[in-house]
Scaffold this active site. Structure first.
Site, mmCIF file in Angstrom:
data_model
loop_
_atom_site.group_PDB
_atom_site.id
_atom_site.type_symbol
_atom_site.label_atom_id
_atom_site.label_comp_id
_atom_site.label_asym_id
_atom_site.label_seq_id
_atom_site.Cartn_x
_atom_site.Cartn_y
_atom_site.Cartn_z
ATOM 1 N N LEU A 182 13.133 20.667 -21.448
ATOM 2 C CA LEU A 182 12.197 19.705 -20.887
ATOM 3 C C LEU A 182 10.778 20.244 -20.991
ATOM 4 C CD1 LEU A 182 13.991 18.637 -17.560
ATOM 5 C CD2 LEU A 182 14.097 17.511 -19.791
ATOM 6 N N ASP A 183 9.808 19.333 -21.079
ATOM 7 C CA ASP A 183 8.413 19.728 -21.015
ATOM 8 C C ASP A 183 8.108 20.323 -19.646
ATOM 9 O OD1 ASP A 183 7.976 18.707 -23.568
ATOM 10 O OD2 ASP A 183 7.393 16.735 -22.806
ATOM 11 N N ARG A 184 7.041 21.080 -19.581
ATOM 12 C CA ARG A 184 6.682 21.769 -18.346
ATOM 13 C C ARG A 184 6.602 20.815 -17.154
ATOM 14 N NH1 ARG A 184 0.888 24.852 -17.121
ATOM 15 N NH2 ARG A 184 1.328 25.321 -14.922
ATOM 16 N N ARG A 216 7.432 10.137 -24.317
ATOM 17 C CA ARG A 216 5.993 10.048 -24.088
ATOM 18 C C ARG A 216 5.283 9.418 -25.292
ATOM 19 N NH1 ARG A 216 4.574 16.125 -22.605
ATOM 20 N NH2 ARG A 216 2.507 15.212 -22.182
#
Length: 301
Positions: free
Chosen positions: A131-133, A230
């Site tokens: 996952l992204d931060r 996104r």
């Protein structure tokens, strides 16, 4: 670590049998080189024929901790663990893997500390779903190299169902949609962009709730590209709330992309059990939706 299978139907070769268990040609070669494969307690060649009742055992050498990876004693939320897997509920703001900006307190550093503390035989976490931060929610981790390989095969065969919740800006007109657009790295920045030269990417969504300023959607990934959700919603003209990289507006105080990995489902390749995990939305998400409901009187889609 020893893994054992019982033969229930005759098989023409040991290699073919292990392939039926999901062990790829590459992994089989790795097992021959790094581990020991026995049939009924005896080391055998890949071509040996197997009979009903035979016991096939693979001994995997322990994966010792990488000294280059720092140990963090910060806590993690473990939703599930067994010999093969960890499923962790990651908070927003925590990097998954070490990088230039943070090499000492990422999820990987914390998992290493957790594994050392429990005296685990294998101390190298293999991240299956990254996952992204600033994305919260479920992270699936393989606890040894064979589990990691089998998980990768499940994903390659689209046998893993990952669903997310997102809040996108504006009102999506359709209750359901499929964004089928290839994605490539933007040569001028850190974002991804729709491009004919990109890799295939498919994102399916269902509207859960609409507000004048935003729409809550449930999302299923049919591919796993970087920033896929996104980038796709930004291309569609509805960037995620709080997603500054994709020009998403800040709404009701949400300052990070409103994206949450909410559920994960797969058939366990080791025992055939259906694994299904869910993660509740975090506090900042609840506050965002509450403020939208209070200020706009949102309605269910």
């Amino acid at each position: 670590m020893d893994l054992t299978w019982s033969v229930t139907t005759p098989v023409t070769s040991l290699k073919r049998f292990l392939a039926q268990q999901g062990v790829s040609h590459r992994v089989f070669n790795d097992l021959k080189r790094q581990g020991i494969i026995r049939v009924n307690g005896q080391v055998e060649t890949p071509a040996v024929a197997l009979h009903v009742g035979d016991q096939v055992m693979v001994s995997l050498p322990a994966e010792t901790a990488d000294p280059a990876v720092a140990v963090s004693s910060e806590p993690i939320t473990v939703l599930f663990q067994n010999r093969d897997w960890l499923v962790i509920d990651k908070p927003a703001g925590l990097n998954v893997v070490p990088g230039p900006a943070n090499r000492t307190d990422t999820l990987v550093n914390r998992i290493k500390g957790y594994l050392i503390a429990e005296g685990a035989e294998n101390q190298v976490p293999h991240i299956v779903t990254r996952l992204d931060r600033f994305t919260s929610g479920l992270v699936w981790v393989a606890r040894h190299r064979l589990a990691n390989s089998l998980a990768s095969q499940l994903q390659a065969h689209h046998a893993v169902q990952k669903r997310y919740l997102a809040v996108v800006s504006g009102q999506l007109p359709a209750d359901h949609g499929l964004i089928d657009q290839p994605l490539a790295s933007d040569p001028t920045g850190y974002n991804q962009m729709v491009s004919p030269a990109g890799k295939p990417a498919k994102t399916e969504y269902w509207v859960q709730q609409r507000f004048p300023q935003a729409t809550v959607v449930k999302v299923q990934l049919h591919t796993g590209r970087t920033h896929q959700i996104r980038a796709h919603f930004a291309w569609l003209g509805y960037p995620l709330v709080g997603d500054a990289l994709y020009d998403g507006p800040e709404v009701a105080g949400m300052q990070r992309q409103a994206l949450h990995a909410a559920s994960l489902q797969f058939t366990d390749p080791f025992d055939g059990q259906e694994r299904h995990f869910t993660s509740p939305v975090p506090t900042d998400w609840q506050q965002l939706v509450t403020k939208l409901e209070q200020t706009t009187g949102g309605r269910q889609a």
